[in-house]
Design a protein around this motif. Structure first.
Motif, short mmCIF file in Angstrom:
data_model
loop_
_atom_site.label_atom_id
_atom_site.label_comp_id
_atom_site.label_asym_id
_atom_site.label_seq_id
_atom_site.Cartn_x
_atom_site.Cartn_y
_atom_site.Cartn_z
N LEU A 190 0.83 -1.21 0.00
CA LEU A 190 0.00 0.00 0.00
C LEU A 190 0.87 1.26 0.00
CD1 LEU A 190 -2.74 1.42 0.26
CD2 LEU A 190 -2.57 1.12 2.74
N THR A 191 1.90 1.27 0.82
CA THR A 191 2.78 2.44 0.90
C THR A 191 3.56 2.63 -0.39
OG1 THR A 191 3.01 1.97 3.27
CG2 THR A 191 4.52 3.57 2.32
N MET A 193 4.24 6.08 -5.36
CA MET A 193 4.16 6.33 -6.80
C MET A 193 3.13 7.41 -7.12
SD MET A 193 6.31 4.22 -8.28
CE MET A 193 7.34 4.57 -6.87
N TRP A 194 2.17 7.59 -6.22
CA TRP A 194 1.02 8.44 -6.48
C TRP A 194 1.22 9.87 -6.02
CZ3 TRP A 194 -3.75 8.49 -2.86
CH2 TRP A 194 -4.73 9.32 -3.38
N LEU A 228 -3.72 7.10 -9.99
CA LEU A 228 -3.19 5.74 -9.90
C LEU A 228 -3.32 5.00 -11.23
CD1 LEU A 228 -4.38 4.59 -6.35
CD2 LEU A 228 -2.05 5.05 -7.10
N SER A 229 -4.40 5.26 -11.95
CA SER A 229 -4.56 4.61 -13.26
C SER A 229 -3.45 5.04 -14.22
CB SER A 229 -5.93 4.95 -13.85
OG SER A 229 -6.08 6.36 -14.01
N GLU A 230 -3.08 6.31 -14.14
CA GLU A 230 -2.00 6.81 -14.98
C GLU A 230 -0.65 6.24 -14.54
OE1 GLU A 230 -0.39 9.20 -18.13
OE2 GLU A 230 -2.38 8.41 -17.64
N VAL A 231 -0.46 6.10 -13.24
CA VAL A 231 0.76 5.47 -12.73
C VAL A 231 0.88 4.05 -13.25
CG1 VAL A 231 1.91 4.63 -10.65
CG2 VAL A 231 0.87 6.89 -10.65
N TRP A 232 -0.21 3.30 -13.18
CA TRP A 232 -0.21 1.92 -13.65
C TRP A 232 0.08 1.85 -15.15
CZ3 TRP A 232 0.60 -2.69 -12.12
CH2 TRP A 232 0.11 -3.80 -12.81
N MET A 278 11.95 9.13 -11.31
CA MET A 278 12.11 9.84 -10.05
C MET A 278 11.51 9.07 -8.88
SD MET A 278 11.27 13.73 -11.39
CE MET A 278 11.59 14.46 -9.78
N ARG A 279 10.24 8.70 -8.97
CA ARG A 279 9.59 8.08 -7.82
C ARG A 279 9.92 6.61 -7.66
NH1 ARG A 279 3.58 11.02 -8.06
NH2 ARG A 279 4.39 13.15 -7.81
#
Length: 333
Positions: free
Chosen positions: A20-21, A26-27, A35-39, A57-58
């Protein structure tokens, strides 16, 4: 609830919270990305700004937080077991002081100005100080006992801290870029940093796991350990090498970060008991989660500015240390 069931429940909780963390890391940040864009960008990275933020970066910063956290947690557990001192951390062998002193010398006298240079100076300082501490602590017929190693480490660490302060005051303009590192920071670390640090941390973690069983015997005292067939000197050398690799590399990558190696093994022992074979891997997981969570908190608490992760762990660790001191029975080693 039985000890075994408590261990498994604790393990599942650590894994779930870490996942979860990791998603949160990433978010969130100075710029929040869905989150959808991160995925999407993690599966199919493109040339977009979002993809660069997430993948360059992240992502390396989050992985570095997990590695450094695991290294600090395990190093703390090993030092507490070796010295039989439940309130010991890696600073007791002067590892952090050695890293800081070497970096300050490099900046003041060799013109260092990049993280890659900090890494090697810091690690060299940590290794050198650890070797000196063990050599001085081994002088005499008694050899390198926990008490002697502690006394030599604390004395040498204090001496190096004084030299570090003196050099910093004599060359104040040279240390502007060092402020983030000295506060304990993960900012600006990319894949190149991970490529440098993951091997020594992996080796240190492997040595720590090997040392788990003999450390259980050493914790009972040298005479008992020898009667059980444990190599006391070999175990101490193995632990010191592991601590040097773990703490030295962690300090090189992120600067001096306090409290993680001190408090995490205590929390872990509430769930695992005094068996080092369980304490070591659980300390790695717990400390990795703590440092990653601290980094996420540091990114959002003063957004769009950041609070260094070493400062966040200090805010968390200080009350925990006070609570430990107030307990009637500190968790058994």
């Amino acid at each position: 609830m039985s000890q075994g069931a408590r261990r498994w429940l604790f393990l599942f909780a650590l894994i779930a919270l870490t996942g979860l963390t990791l998603a949160l890391s990433m978010w969130v940040g100075a710029r929040t990305i869905d989150l959808s864009e991160v995925w999407r960008v993690m599966r199919h990275p493109d040339g977009s700004e979002e993809a660069y933020i997430v993948t360059e970066m992240r992502a390396p910063r989050a992985l570095l937080a997990l590695l450094v956290g695991a290294a600090l947690g395990v190093a703390g557990a090993l030092i507490q077991a070796l010295t039989r001192n439940p309130l010991a951390d890696t600073g007791i062998l002067g590892v952090g002081a050695g890293s800081s002193f070497a970096v300050v010398v490099g900046v003041a006298f060799f013109g260092m100005n990049s993280l890659s240079q900090y890494l090697w100076f810091s690690f060299t300082g940590a290794v050198t100080v650890t070797v000196v501490v063990y050599a001085l602590g081994s002088v005499g017929s008694l050899g390198a006992t926990p008490v002697r190693l502690t006394l030599v480490g604390v004395a040498l660490g204090a001496l190096l801290a004084g030299f570090t302060s003196a050099i910093t005051m004599l060359h104040p303009n040279s240390f502007d870029d060092l402020l983030r590192w000295s506060a304990g920071s993960l900012a600006g670390r990319g894949w190149s940093t991970l490529e440098v640090v993951w091997i020594p941390i992996a080796v240190g973690l492997a040595l720590a796991l090997v040392a788990g069983r003999p450390l259980n015997a050493v914790a009972l005292g040298d005479d008992v350990a020898k009667s059980l067939g444990a190599g006391v000197v070999r175990t101490r050398v193995l632990v010191i090498v592991a601590v040097t690799l773990l703490a030295g590399t962690a300090a090189a990558a992120a600067g001096p970060i306090g409290f993680v190696g001190l408090m995490v093994p205590h929390v872990v022992r509430w769930f695992t008991g005094p068996d080092q074979r369980w304490i070591i891997p659980f300390s790695a997981l717990g400390a990795a989660l703590l440092l990653l969570a601290s980094d996420v908190v540091g990114r959002v608490v003063l957004a769009p500015k950041e609070l260094e992760v070493g400062i966040v762990t200090a805010f968390i660790g200080a009350p925990v240390l006070i609570a430990l001191a107030r307990r009637k029975n500190v968790s058994a080693l």
